[in-house]
Design a protein around this motif. Structure first.
Motif, PDB file in Angstrom:
ATOM      1  N   VAL A  82      12.197  -7.393 -10.539  1.00  0.00           N
ATOM      2  CA  VAL A  82      12.471  -5.886 -10.832  1.00  0.00           C
ATOM      3  C   VAL A  82      13.600  -5.604 -10.898  1.00  0.00           C
ATOM      4  CG1 VAL A  82      12.494  -4.505  -8.009  1.00  0.00           C
ATOM      5  CG2 VAL A  82      11.222  -6.143  -7.866  1.00  0.00           C
ATOM      6  N   PRO A  83      14.309  -4.684 -11.435  1.00  0.00           N
ATOM      7  CA  PRO A  83      15.275  -4.340 -11.940  1.00  0.00           C
ATOM      8  C   PRO A  83      16.851  -3.880 -10.871  1.00  0.00           C
ATOM      9  CG  PRO A  83      14.076  -2.496 -13.267  1.00  0.00           C
ATOM     10  CD  PRO A  83      13.245  -3.304 -11.744  1.00  0.00           C
ATOM     11  N   ALA A  84      17.932  -4.845 -10.857  1.00  0.00           N
ATOM     12  CA  ALA A  84      18.551  -4.755  -9.580  1.00  0.00           C
ATOM     13  C   ALA A  84      20.179  -4.769  -9.507  1.00  0.00           C
ATOM     14  CB  ALA A  84      18.380  -6.058  -8.674  1.00  0.00           C
ATOM     15  N   TYR A  85      20.226  -4.042  -9.016  1.00  0.00           N
ATOM     16  CA  TYR A  85      22.324  -3.547  -9.080  1.00  0.00           C
ATOM     17  C   TYR A  85      22.728  -4.791  -7.759  1.00  0.00           C
ATOM     18  CZ  TYR A  85      26.254  -1.575 -10.109  1.00  0.00           C
ATOM     19  OH  TYR A  85      28.261  -2.287  -9.971  1.00  0.00           O
ATOM     20  N   LEU A  86      23.099  -5.995  -7.887  1.00  0.00           N
ATOM     21  CA  LEU A  86      23.608  -6.544  -6.796  1.00  0.00           C
ATOM     22  C   LEU A  86      25.659  -6.644  -7.006  1.00  0.00           C
ATOM     23  CD1 LEU A  86      21.466 -10.421  -7.993  1.00  0.00           C
ATOM     24  CD2 LEU A  86      20.929  -8.140  -6.428  1.00  0.00           C
ATOM     25  N   LEU A  87      25.486  -6.496  -5.297  1.00  0.00           N
ATOM     26  CA  LEU A  87      27.191  -6.195  -5.271  1.00  0.00           C
ATOM     27  C   LEU A  87      28.076  -7.934  -4.534  1.00  0.00           C
ATOM     28  CD1 LEU A  87      26.870  -2.803  -2.767  1.00  0.00           C
ATOM     29  CD2 LEU A  87      28.090  -3.432  -6.054  1.00  0.00           C
ATOM     30  N   THR A 130       0.936  -1.399   0.393  1.00  0.00           N
ATOM     31  CA  THR A 130       0.217  -0.093   0.172  1.00  0.00           C
ATOM     32  C   THR A 130       0.721   1.395   0.348  1.00  0.00           C
ATOM     33  OG1 THR A 130      -1.308  -1.749   1.456  1.00  0.00           O
ATOM     34  CG2 THR A 130      -1.975   0.847   1.202  1.00  0.00           C
ATOM     35  N   GLN A 131       2.366   1.567   0.891  1.00  0.00           N
ATOM     36  CA  GLN A 131       2.529   2.776   1.289  1.00  0.00           C
ATOM     37  C   GLN A 131       3.610   2.765  -0.360  1.00  0.00           C
ATOM     38  OE1 GLN A 131       2.290   0.236   3.533  1.00  0.00           O
ATOM     39  NE2 GLN A 131       1.198   1.235   4.326  1.00  0.00           N
ATOM     40  N   VAL A 132       4.139   1.433  -0.959  1.00  0.00           N
ATOM     41  CA  VAL A 132       5.147   1.554  -2.460  1.00  0.00           C
ATOM     42  C   VAL A 132       4.036   2.207  -3.287  1.00  0.00           C
ATOM     43  CG1 VAL A 132       5.613  -0.107  -3.967  1.00  0.00           C
ATOM     44  CG2 VAL A 132       6.236  -0.343  -1.167  1.00  0.00           C
ATOM     45  N   THR A 133       3.220   1.922  -2.726  1.00  0.00           N
ATOM     46  CA  THR A 133       2.007   1.879  -3.930  1.00  0.00           C
ATOM     47  C   THR A 133       2.069   3.785  -3.991  1.00  0.00           C
ATOM     48  OG1 THR A 133       0.963   0.296  -5.191  1.00  0.00           O
ATOM     49  CG2 THR A 133      -0.683   1.889  -5.440  1.00  0.00           C
ATOM     50  N   GLN A 134       1.462   3.891  -2.803  1.00  0.00           N
ATOM     51  CA  GLN A 134       1.022   5.969  -2.350  1.00  0.00           C
ATOM     52  C   GLN A 134       2.033   6.194  -2.937  1.00  0.00           C
ATOM     53  OE1 GLN A 134       0.664   5.866   1.137  1.00  0.00           O
ATOM     54  NE2 GLN A 134      -1.431   5.127   1.623  1.00  0.00           N
ATOM     55  N   ALA A 135       3.513   6.222  -3.330  1.00  0.00           N
ATOM     56  CA  ALA A 135       4.683   6.229  -3.379  1.00  0.00           C
ATOM     57  C   ALA A 135       4.748   6.760  -4.229  1.00  0.00           C
ATOM     58  CB  ALA A 135       5.442   5.664  -2.624  1.00  0.00           C
ATOM     59  N   ILE A 168      10.953  -6.291  -1.735  1.00  0.00           N
ATOM     60  CA  ILE A 168      10.151  -5.412  -0.773  1.00  0.00           C
ATOM     61  C   ILE A 168       8.485  -6.409  -1.917  1.00  0.00           C
ATOM     62  CG2 ILE A 168       7.517  -4.032  -0.674  1.00  0.00           C
ATOM     63  CD1 ILE A 168       9.975  -2.092  -0.425  1.00  0.00           C
ATOM     64  N   THR A 169       7.640  -7.542  -1.940  1.00  0.00           N
ATOM     65  CA  THR A 169       7.205  -8.534  -2.188  1.00  0.00           C
ATOM     66  C   THR A 169       5.635  -7.338  -2.757  1.00  0.00           C
ATOM     67  OG1 THR A 169       6.359  -9.712  -0.372  1.00  0.00           O
ATOM     68  CG2 THR A 169       8.935 -10.662  -1.914  1.00  0.00           C
ATOM     69  N   ASN A 170       5.296  -8.484  -3.272  1.00  0.00           N
ATOM     70  CA  ASN A 170       3.539  -8.408  -3.663  1.00  0.00           C
ATOM     71  C   ASN A 170       3.513  -6.815  -4.413  1.00  0.00           C
ATOM     72  OD1 ASN A 170       3.410 -10.957  -3.474  1.00  0.00           O
ATOM     73  ND2 ASN A 170       3.192 -10.352  -0.890  1.00  0.00           N
ATOM     74  N   THR A 171       4.049  -6.247  -5.450  1.00  0.00           N
ATOM     75  CA  THR A 171       4.022  -5.287  -5.617  1.00  0.00           C
ATOM     76  C   THR A 171       4.493  -5.050  -7.021  1.00  0.00           C
ATOM     77  OG1 THR A 171       3.883  -2.957  -5.258  1.00  0.00           O
ATOM     78  CG2 THR A 171       5.887  -3.734  -3.829  1.00  0.00           C
ATOM     79  N   PRO A 172       3.399  -4.183  -7.953  1.00  0.00           N
ATOM     80  CA  PRO A 172       4.363  -4.047  -9.039  1.00  0.00           C
ATOM     81  C   PRO A 172       4.978  -2.370  -9.604  1.00  0.00           C
ATOM     82  CG  PRO A 172       1.601  -3.638  -9.238  1.00  0.00           C
ATOM     83  CD  PRO A 172       2.474  -3.836  -7.359  1.00  0.00           C
ATOM     84  N   ASP A 173       4.601  -1.956  -8.106  1.00  0.00           N
ATOM     85  CA  ASP A 173       5.251  -0.407  -7.698  1.00  0.00           C
ATOM     86  C   ASP A 173       6.698  -0.196  -7.517  1.00  0.00           C
ATOM     87  OD1 ASP A 173       2.816   0.786  -9.699  1.00  0.00           O
ATOM     88  OD2 ASP A 173       1.960   0.452  -6.984  1.00  0.00           O
ATOM     89  N   GLY A 223       4.437  10.249  -7.537  1.00  0.00           N
ATOM     90  CA  GLY A 223       5.425  10.441  -7.958  1.00  0.00           C
ATOM     91  C   GLY A 223       6.582  10.060  -7.831  1.00  0.00           C
ATOM     92  N   ALA A 224       6.888  10.044  -6.777  1.00  0.00           N
ATOM     93  CA  ALA A 224       8.263   9.311  -6.351  1.00  0.00           C
ATOM     94  C   ALA A 224       8.613   7.748  -7.166  1.00  0.00           C
ATOM     95  CB  ALA A 224       8.302   9.401  -4.075  1.00  0.00           C
ATOM     96  N   THR A 225      10.604   7.571  -6.820  1.00  0.00           N
ATOM     97  CA  THR A 225      10.933   6.480  -6.958  1.00  0.00           C
ATOM     98  C   THR A 225      11.082   5.741  -5.928  1.00  0.00           C
ATOM     99  OG1 THR A 225      12.100   7.940  -9.085  1.00  0.00           O
ATOM    100  CG2 THR A 225      12.526   5.727  -8.221  1.00  0.00           C
ATOM    101  N   VAL A 226      11.021   4.297  -5.696  1.00  0.00           N
ATOM    102  CA  VAL A 226      10.929   3.368  -5.016  1.00  0.00           C
ATOM    103  C   VAL A 226      12.038   2.806  -4.309  1.00  0.00           C
ATOM    104  CG1 VAL A 226       9.955   2.257  -3.112  1.00  0.00           C
ATOM    105  CG2 VAL A 226       8.482   3.711  -4.075  1.00  0.00           C
ATOM    106  N   ILE A 227      12.624   2.411  -3.678  1.00  0.00           N
ATOM    107  CA  ILE A 227      13.977   1.566  -3.821  1.00  0.00           C
ATOM    108  C   ILE A 227      13.894   0.810  -3.148  1.00  0.00           C
ATOM    109  CG2 ILE A 227      16.314   1.818  -3.860  1.00  0.00           C
ATOM    110  CD1 ILE A 227      16.648   3.909  -5.739  1.00  0.00           C
ATOM    111  N   ALA A 228      14.308  -0.799  -3.162  1.00  0.00           N
ATOM    112  CA  ALA A 228      14.367  -1.461  -2.117  1.00  0.00           C
ATOM    113  C   ALA A 228      15.700  -1.980  -1.582  1.00  0.00           C
ATOM    114  CB  ALA A 228      13.652  -2.621  -1.967  1.00  0.00           C
ATOM    115  N   TYR A 229      16.069  -1.683  -0.391  1.00  0.00           N
ATOM    116  CA  TYR A 229      17.484  -1.494  -0.262  1.00  0.00           C
ATOM    117  C   TYR A 229      17.808  -2.845   0.731  1.00  0.00           C
ATOM    118  CZ  TYR A 229      21.099  -0.782   2.952  1.00  0.00           C
ATOM    119  OH  TYR A 229      22.986  -0.481   3.196  1.00  0.00           O
TER     120      TYR A 229
END
Ligand code: GAL
Length: 367
Positions: free
Chosen positions: A337-342, A117-122, A136-141, A126-132
């Motif tokens: 989800v497009p990722a950058y993996l170290l 819900t919060q990711v969709t609100q973000a 974060i599962t179950n969201t297309p946003d 107009g914000a971009t959301v990055i999982a660090y």
């Protein structure tokens, strides 16, 4: 024509297409008014919502985000979830960041599945959301994921367990116990799957035996990544499966705080310390490794992960697409989800001095 060529140097590719389509009478129109707005202000608000401080890497991350975002010219809003009300805390912190107009929200999820819900609100704001670090599962946003290669972490742990046991006792069979992290953290399953990809063949061949027979992730889980939960599970395993002189040769532990709890339990039961893996390069665990107790840890340099995240934020600020290096591993149930993996690094007593040579938190070490 000559004028046209000169102008293309300063106009955007989109405007060039528009000009070509509309003919040369529109030479004077750069098309800029129709171009979508890109990027955002250099001093924009960037929200960072982190989970509870369950391990040293999370404590470090907060400070590094504060200083790194400030240095890059942004206004940082760094929040931690509380220890007991983590999910609700994080949900309201993210909602507040959206209200305040954050342009990017970086989230280290307390519970992978409870933030859609919060990711969709973000996203809608107009914000971009990055999982660090944690997906974060179950969201297309969700826009991006930045983390160490979690599957690789598990593989390295599984291999370290085998190597450590072999070094102590050249021939099997080896008796082990398996622990995994908190079920609400998406990483826990990925770490465990990575480790089992290495251990399962040895279990199948009989070279490795799980003493308690508890191999299902539901049985191995450690709720909340809490050390006391791992310690009490180890206490019960020792009582139920290791009577008399019996003792495990090795324990797969997903991180350092749990590794130390497991070692405490084994010592409390008066048994020899087995080969125990870990993760996070926590100060106490690195000391334990140097003293020959804990066998291994994983170096996931938090400074690098935070720096990579801030690099992504800077690209977004400039209106560019952030660089990614993985577009297939992290399906969150709604999208890949497009990722950058170290790359994570395994550390034992053998390579600890080199591994932490430039880490002021841990070095300089001597063997
Ligand atoms: C994980 C993280 C690990 C460890 C764990 C417990 O998500 O990747 O490095 O910190 O949380 O806090």
């Amino acid at each position: 024509m000559r004028t046209f060529i000169t102008k293309t140097v300063v106009i955007s590719a989109a405007a060039l297409l528009a000009l070509t389509a509309c003919g040369s009478e529109r030479d004077g129109d750069t098309g800029d008014s129709a171009a979508p707005e890109k990027g955002f202000a250099k001093d924009a608000l960037i929200g960072v919502a982190l989970p509870a401080k369950t391990s040293e890497n999370w404590v470090l991350a907060g400070g590094l985000f504060e200083s790194g975002l400030k240095e890059a010219g942004f206004q940082g809003d760094v929040q931690y979830a509380g220890a007991s009300t983590t999910v609700a805390d994080q949900q309201s912190q993210i909602a507040a960041m959206v209200t305040k107009g954050a342009k990017v929200i970086v989230i280290g999820a307390t519970d992978a599945a409870q933030l859609s819900t919060q990711v969709t609100q973000a996203k809608q704001s107009g914000a971009t959301v990055i999982a660090y670090d944690r997906l974060i599962t179950n969201t297309p946003d969700l826009d991006y994921y930045v983390a160490f290669d979690n599957f690789k972490v598990g593989e390295l742990q599984g291999q370290a367990l085998l190597d450590g046991m072999k070094a102590k006792k050249p021939n099997g069979p080896y008796t082990v116990e398996l622990f995994s992290g908190s079920p609400d953290d998406n990483n826990s399953k990925v770490f465990f799957d990575g480790a089992m990809s290495v251990l399962q063949p040895a279990i199948d061949s009989g070279d490795v035996v799980v003493g308690s027979k508890q191999t299902d992730i539901k049985q191995t889980a450690t709720q909340g990544w809490k050390a006391e939960n791992a310690q009490s599970r180890m206490d019960s395993l020792l009582t139920s499966a290791y009577s008399g002189d019996k003792a495990p040769d090795g324990v797969l532990s997903p991180n350092d705080s749990l590794a130390r709890a497991i070692i405490t339990s084994v010592k409390g039961a008066g048994k020899p310390v087995p080969v125990v893996t870990g993760q996070d390069s926590e100060v106490e665990s690195v000391k334990s490794i140097m003293n020959g107790e804990q066998y291994s840890t994983i170096n996931k340099d938090t400074r690098k992960l935070v720096a990579q995240t801030i690099t992504m934020v800077k690209s977004l600020q400039a209106g560019d697409t952030p660089e990614i290096n993985d577009d297939k591993s992290y399906d969150n149930g709604e999208k890949v989800v497009p990722a950058y993996l170290l790359p994570p690094v395994i550390v034992t007593k053998e390579n600890a001095v080199e591994a932490y040579a430039d880490d002021p938190k841990l070095g300089p070490l001597t063997k």
